[in-house]
Design an enzyme around this catalytic site. Structure first.
Site, mmCIF file in Angstrom:
data_model
loop_
_atom_site.group_PDB
_atom_site.id
_atom_site.type_symbol
_atom_site.label_atom_id
_atom_site.label_comp_id
_atom_site.label_asym_id
_atom_site.label_seq_id
_atom_site.Cartn_x
_atom_site.Cartn_y
_atom_site.Cartn_z
ATOM 1 C CD GLU A 4 0.501 -2.790 2.887
ATOM 2 O OE1 GLU A 4 1.109 -2.255 3.838
ATOM 3 O OE2 GLU A 4 1.072 -3.399 1.971
ATOM 4 C CG HIS B 127 3.336 -13.762 0.593
ATOM 5 N ND1 HIS B 127 4.000 -13.277 1.677
ATOM 6 C CD2 HIS B 127 3.718 -12.982 -0.449
ATOM 7 C CE1 HIS B 127 4.768 -12.258 1.330
ATOM 8 N NE2 HIS B 127 4.615 -12.058 0.030
#
Lengths: 83, 325
Positions: free
Chosen positions: B60, B129
């Site tokens: 990321e 998540h």
């Protein structure tokens, strides 16, 4: 500087190899110090920009909340508020 | 005009914008060949090729950092972070560079980048998540933060975000990705950033929500409507810069304010809205401002997830408390 400082160790190594001397070291330090001194003098000789400049370029177009805060700061400065 | 899910609307926005503007580039994990784990980028690599739809490594920080570099050099990257919970490694690039380049360069380098990420709970997901950390980004000057709640806004807001000269964090409520199909115009249109929307006009209480909480607010409003309480629901749509005026105008009519967010209560976006409204509209308030939020906890896992998620019953109770003050 510690025993393992790599800059120290490199200096010693170069001096041993006669690629660097005390005189060169002294001269370089003087030159660089003068450069820094000059930069500081230039910085000090320039007037500070207007305080409202702190709001510039946060966004491409100033959003409402920054405009509002800018007015607050301008009023504060206008009324003699200290930095 | 056709009925589309939020995912389809997002996909359509990307297809249309990439066709119109060759500088738009998509990058992220699994966005190319796979079409994105949620299929948001489906069909893009086939239409626009590998040089514009980039499957990145699992990194990321690189996704965000490369986006910074791309946008300095004339591209408009639309980066996907697969889940908001994965954003932390990108945070350095976003905070220290994306948010600051314009200021660091004193106006010379604009960063027209978008970082998209599915956010929020409600899908029985595993750790990392279900995050809803919009407040972290909202607190960083130089960033814009946008959260659509429906397919039509998702397309219009995404197009505006891509065209915005500044970095935009675009958070998509994953629970709503395929929940409903709604009318979404086929042509390109822009929904302005920084503008809230009154999705249900009312006169007794103002409810401010965004993303996954908008349907919850509407459900609660329906319910209390049956009891004679007329709730006005405002979909904030953009968190930064937020449309405070729409909220204060509403509160000055209703006298009551309820803010809903699934993110943790303390130091959340709701606190900012409450403080700002209290500063400006105090004398119009008939009751204390209330927030219905997630608790100050790590998002729980599947079996207990629902307890942390503001639901319409919790909102209805809060409405009752406010009305009865």
């Amino acid at each position: 500087m510690g025993k393992k400082d790599p800059i120290d160790r490199l200096r010693k190594y170069l001096m041993e190899k006669r690629s660097w001397t005390e005189d060169e070291e002294k001269k370089l330090i003087e030159e660089l110090s003068a450069e820094v001194e000059q930069a500081v003098k230039e910085y000090e000789s320039v007037d500070a920009p207007s305080p409202s400049g702190i709001f510039n370029h946060i966004y491409s177009d100033m959003p409402w909340h920054l405009k509002e805060q800018l007015s607050e700061l301008e009023a504060y400065v206008q009324e003699g508020g200290k930095r | 005009m056709a009925k589309k899910t939020m995912i389809q609307a997002i996909n359509e926005a990307l297809h249309q914008k990439m066709k119109e503007d060759k500088t738009v580039v998509v990058l992220g994990e699994d966005v190319g060949v796979d079409g994105g784990v949620f299929r948001a980028t489906l069909g893009l690599i086939e239409a626009f090729g590998e040089s514009r739809v980039i499957d990145t490594p699992l990194a990321e920080s690189a996704i965000a950092g490369v986006s910074v570099g791309m946008s300095i050099n004339g591209l408009k990257p639309v980066a996907e972070i697969q889940f908001m919970g994965f954003i932390p490694p990108a945070f350095d690039q976003i905070l220290c560079h994306a948010a600051r380049y314009l200021h660091r360069s004193q106006g010379r380098f604009h960063l027209p980048m978008v970082v998209r990420a599915p956010y929020g709970a409600g899908v029985r997901a595993l750790e990392h998540h279900s995050e809803s950390t919009e407040a972290l980004f909202a607190h960083l000057p130089g960033l814009k933060v946008v959260i659509p709640s429906n397919p039509k806004d998702a397309k219009g807001l995404l197009l505006s975000a891509i065209e915005d000269p500044d970095p935009v964090i675009f958070l998509e409520p994953k629970r709503l990705y395929r929940l409903k199909k709604e009318d979404v115009p086929d042509e390109m249109y822009r929904t302005p950033l920084g503008q809230a929307s009154i999705v249900r006009p009312g006169k007794d209480i103002t409810i401010v929500a965004w993303g996954g909480m908008v349907p919850v607010a509407l459900e609660a409003a329906e319910h209390v409507g049956g009891e004679g309480v007329d709730a006005e629901v405002i979909d904030l749509r953009t968190i930064v810069p937020f449309d405070l005026k729409s909220i204060t105008d509403s509160v000055e009519r209703t006298g009551r304010l309820l803010i809903i967010h699934e993110a943790p209560r303390s130091f959340g976006v709701g606190a900012e809205i409450a403080a700002s409204v209290a500063e400006r509209s105090l004398l119009h308030l008939l009751a204390p401002i209330k927030r219905v939020t997630g608790y100050d906890i790590i998002p729980p896992l599947a079996k207990l997830e629902d307890y942390n998620y503001p639901n319409s019953e919790k909102v209805v109770r809060a409405i009752h408390q406010t009305m009865e003050f």
